[in-house]
Design an enzyme around this catalytic site. Sequence first.
Site, PDB file in Angstrom:
ATOM      1  CG  HIS A 255      -2.030  -1.015   1.163  1.00 58.39           C
ATOM      2  ND1 HIS A 255      -3.267  -0.772   0.618  1.00 58.39           N
ATOM      3  CD2 HIS A 255      -2.062  -2.310   1.606  1.00 58.39           C
ATOM      4  CE1 HIS A 255      -4.029  -1.870   0.733  1.00 58.39           C
ATOM      5  NE2 HIS A 255      -3.307  -2.814   1.321  1.00 58.39           N
ATOM      6  CG  ASP A 318      -3.301  -3.970   5.105  1.00 54.83           C
ATOM      7  OD1 ASP A 318      -2.385  -3.149   5.295  1.00 54.83           O
ATOM      8  OD2 ASP A 318      -4.366  -3.680   4.517  1.00 54.83           O
ATOM      9  CD  GLU A 319      -5.749  -5.775   1.424  1.00 55.03           C
ATOM     10  OE1 GLU A 319      -6.848  -6.281   1.143  1.00 55.03           O
ATOM     11  OE2 GLU A 319      -5.522  -4.550   1.384  1.00 55.03           O
ATOM     12  CB  ALA A 320       2.728  -6.957   1.696  1.00 56.40           C
ATOM     13  CG  LEU A 321      -1.870  -9.230  -1.969  1.00 57.31           C
ATOM     14  CD1 LEU A 321      -3.108  -9.236  -2.853  1.00 57.31           C
ATOM     15  CD2 LEU A 321      -1.983 -10.268  -0.860  1.00 57.31           C
TER      16      LEU A 321
END
Length: 529
Positions: A255, A318-321
């Site tokens: 993000h 979060d969401e460090a894909l």
Amino acid sequence: MNTTDNLIPRPSHVALVDGSAFTLAPAARIAANGSAVPVAEQLASLLRGATGFELPIVEDTRPGDISLELTDTFDGGPEAYALSVTVGGAGLTASTAAGLFNGVQTLRQLFPAAIEGSNPGVGTWVIPAVEIADAPRFAYRGLMLDVARSFFTVEEVKEQIDVMTQFKLNALHLHLTDDQAWRIEIHDSGSAGNPSWLPYANLTAIGGQGAVEVPTARPARGREGFYTQQDFKDIQAYAASKNVLVVPEIDLPGHVNAALAAIPQLNPDGQAKPMSTTAEVGWSTLNSDLPATYEFVREVLGQLAAITVGPYLHIGGDEALVTGHENYVTMVQEFARIAAGTGKTVVGWNEYSAGALPHGAVIQFWHGDLAPVVQQAESGGSPVIMSPAANTYLDQKYAPDSPVGLEWVEGGPFTWAEYYNWDPAQGGLKDHQILGVEGPLWTETVRDNQQAQWLLYPRAISLAEVAWSGQEVRNAGDFRRRLGALGERLASQGVAFQEAPDVEWSATSNWPFPDATPSFPSKYGTIEA
């Protein structure tokens, strides 16, 4: 039915007592001393608007007054209070100003709903004779406002604080950075503290002008802007006056596209990324091999910690894909260490518990497997903020055809009941391991305070009772009735709220947004009182 039956959140103990009710008269005063005076001033300001009474703040008390007393001998915890109402007056007692503030919110609900208006002389201000003893189940009772996707001004944030605090919510988590924008000023530091010559001023010069674009939102593009460091201090000072703790978040290591667009040195090729308006997530990352990454995080977290009054510093996670697992663990462990080194308690979304965290680091659970979080709470001493998406995410749509909101969480559409009918102590978590409950409001589709309020209320009121009231005193059918009675108060305050069709509202929301309240069948008609 008297007003003691309509209190939200439900107090620990409420007992009507024999005797006549108390009537607030034009000659009434508010008695307070020392640290109780600021709370008394807030109560007086609230009551003056509707009553037109002078309500001076005095040190002594006489029959017919309201008194606020701080005493070291009061037992029950820092936010507990006792309220006693007789024909001769109303008395609040607590050990802290926070406890008195909570008691004032109960006291205001004991008055007729017209107390929330500003038309003096239209009401008779009667409170039933009652004894109330009350304390919260959890210490942390929060909302999160995503100001990154679409900006909220300082005044708008203050308006949000004004509404949330009447339900004893006491934490405001500000999501300050994301792929689309950077909302907090970071000063350029001298060369001694900036060996890579990172242009920190670009974070707001470039990142502050960003916003998300979603075609179905109204308008499609979010709002631009940023907070100066003085703005952030101003928000915190106002929040503190309302018993609210502000928790700032810098989302790392994913993000981060706004940072990558503002500071070229954060990119392996040294080239700034273009700003993005997409609502997609998980596609940006910091680089674990660049020394500039850690220099950047150290400076940003250091400056933010220096202007943060409260004990918490949120680092996302979060969401460090697109971040490889080893690189992710390397970075979040170091970022957590840097955050803890500022003297703050680090907070992160539950993914960051994959790394070794400082003892006492807070884990905010939102999605995925709860078991590792429970294990970390047991072995690592990590308190947990419970934000499971299906029970707390306030951005979710009320109905599929709603113009505002998202719908990625399974089990929707969502109204007040999913946010009420759950117990934070789940999956093996015990109350003492739970710091509290938080409802996040992500703003991909939110463009102003009215749209935000419409998504927040009444669902945030459900969360307020979940976080404050013991599981044993909660009842969904009774809560639904109390929600309906609350409608008149919200309408008098000008608060936009969603008129859940299974609730009998005492007043309607005065929000003219087209098609704001779609018609849909209730899923909750079988809830029993």
